[in-house]
Motif scaffolding. Structure first.
Motif, mmCIF file in Angstrom:
data_model
loop_
_atom_site.group_PDB
_atom_site.id
_atom_site.type_symbol
_atom_site.label_atom_id
_atom_site.label_comp_id
_atom_site.label_asym_id
_atom_site.label_seq_id
_atom_site.Cartn_x
_atom_site.Cartn_y
_atom_site.Cartn_z
ATOM 1 N N GLY A 192 0.775 -1.214 0.227
ATOM 2 C CA GLY A 192 0.034 -0.017 -0.198
ATOM 3 C C GLY A 192 0.801 1.057 0.030
ATOM 4 O O GLY A 192 2.104 1.143 0.265
ATOM 5 N N ASN A 193 0.276 2.357 -0.262
ATOM 6 C CA ASN A 193 0.792 3.629 -0.210
ATOM 7 C C ASN A 193 0.376 4.446 0.726
ATOM 8 O O ASN A 193 -0.749 4.801 0.883
ATOM 9 C CB ASN A 193 0.616 4.509 -1.640
ATOM 10 C CG ASN A 193 1.329 3.821 -2.569
ATOM 11 O OD1 ASN A 193 2.351 3.262 -2.798
ATOM 12 N ND2 ASN A 193 0.512 3.843 -3.859
ATOM 13 N N ALA A 194 1.317 4.736 1.921
ATOM 14 C CA ALA A 194 0.862 5.158 3.175
ATOM 15 C C ALA A 194 0.927 6.703 2.945
ATOM 16 O O ALA A 194 1.564 7.217 3.813
ATOM 17 C CB ALA A 194 1.907 4.695 4.089
ATOM 18 N N ASP A 195 0.275 7.232 2.289
ATOM 19 C CA ASP A 195 -0.007 8.807 2.061
ATOM 20 C C ASP A 195 -1.348 9.066 1.458
ATOM 21 O O ASP A 195 -2.242 8.137 1.453
ATOM 22 C CB ASP A 195 1.373 9.171 1.084
ATOM 23 C CG ASP A 195 1.412 8.609 -0.263
ATOM 24 O OD1 ASP A 195 0.179 8.026 -0.723
ATOM 25 O OD2 ASP A 195 2.287 8.456 -1.014
ATOM 26 N N GLN A 196 -1.665 10.446 1.205
ATOM 27 C CA GLN A 196 -2.734 10.973 0.577
ATOM 28 C C GLN A 196 -3.063 10.194 -0.725
ATOM 29 O O GLN A 196 -4.587 9.902 -0.705
ATOM 30 C CB GLN A 196 -2.448 12.506 0.392
ATOM 31 C CG GLN A 196 -3.685 12.926 -0.346
ATOM 32 C CD GLN A 196 -3.400 14.424 -0.935
ATOM 33 O OE1 GLN A 196 -2.447 14.945 -0.459
ATOM 34 N NE2 GLN A 196 -3.831 14.701 -2.322
ATOM 35 N N SER A 197 -2.298 9.902 -1.374
ATOM 36 C CA SER A 197 -2.585 9.112 -2.829
ATOM 37 C C SER A 197 -3.312 7.662 -2.340
ATOM 38 O O SER A 197 -4.234 7.314 -3.088
ATOM 39 C CB SER A 197 -1.399 9.255 -3.621
ATOM 40 O OG SER A 197 -0.462 8.306 -3.282
#
Length: 270
Positions: free
Chosen positions: A50-55
């Motif tokens: 997963g991408n652990a940011d806003q995106s």
């Protein structure tokens, strides 16, 4: 005949109940995004991708039934919050609910201006995901960093950006540990709000500071893949000996910040 200045027009807008409600909705959306980021970080702690940011959070929104409709609502809320921050640049902090001890200096107006840019960027990102064109923030950051590293001025700019992000992170930590976030609320000391504010602001500040530090490390090592923002900072921690425990702690802290944003939606001085 009375002359009306632009500031009068802005003050009239901030007196609008609907404008204030739309701006408060920006806190709700921000809170939900931070809760989703916390969820992604918790999954990363146990080996899930997963991408652990806003995106990454916006991508989760877009993948759910009705998610794209929700994203368009988020766009409206973020734009409203950005416009409210612009109003604070013009009128000073908390134009609809001022207090005698509010600092009306350039620093508060500068912070409001910076937040306006941040919320407009959030609105743009949400719109991109709603249209099906969303991209990983980390990948975009790394690509931009690679281009800037091609020149000496670009490297200097990246170092400055890294230092600014570290400063913003340090300010978040300061705001948390000093409990000065209560200055932004209509309520006095409250134990539940105090815990979420202290933990949330401190956790987000440390994550931001880590992201800024990685930008500087990326320049020093000529490795743009390190300059990937919050996602990069989180995944760097994941590789540490106690990475799993630290990621769980970070997830809880970011979740606390998300809950605090929801408190802001109800009790923020606007």
């Amino acid at each position: 005949m009375t002359d009306h200045t632009p500031a009068d027009a802005v003050r009239g807008a901030t007196d609008s109940e609907w404008f204030e409600r739309l701006a408060r909705a920006g806190h709700v959306v921000s809170g939900l995004l931070h809760l989703l980021i916390a969820y992604i970080v918790a999954r990363l702690a146990f080996g899930d991708p997963g991408n652990a940011d806003q995106s990454g959070a916006l991508g989760l929104f877009a993948s759910t039934p009705g998610g794209r409709t929700a994203l368009w609502i988020a766009v409206v809320a973020f734009v409203a919050m950005a416009l409210w921050r612009v109003a604070e640049v013009i009128l000073g902090p908390h134009p609809a609910d001022p207090a005698p001890d509010d600092d009306d200096g350039w620093l508060d107006r500068a912070k409001a201006g910076a937040l306006a840019v941040v919320y407009l960027a959030f609105a743009w990102s949400a719109a991109q995901f709603a249209l099906g064109h969303g991209q990983s923030s980390g990948r975009q950051n790394a690509g931009l960093s690679a281009r800037l590293m091609g020149s000496a001025p670009g490297k200097v700019l990246l170092v400055v950006v890294g230092l600014v992000i570290i400063a913003v992170g340090a300010y978040h930590v300061y705001k948390g540990v000093t409990r000065s976030f209560f200055d932004d609320l209509k309520i006095d000391e409250n134990d539940a709000v105090k815990v979420t504010g202290i933990v949330g602001y401190t956790a987000k500040g440390l994550v931001l500071a880590g992201a800024g530090l990685l930008v500087i490390v990326a320049v020093a090592t000529v490795d743009p893949s390190k300059a990937t923002g919050i996602d990069g900072a989180v995944k760097t921690v994941a590789g540490w000996p106690a990475g799993q425990v630290l990621l769980v702690v970070a997830a809880l802290g970011l979740a606390a910040y998300g809950i605090y944003c929801l408190v802001m939606a109800r009790y923020a001085r606007m």
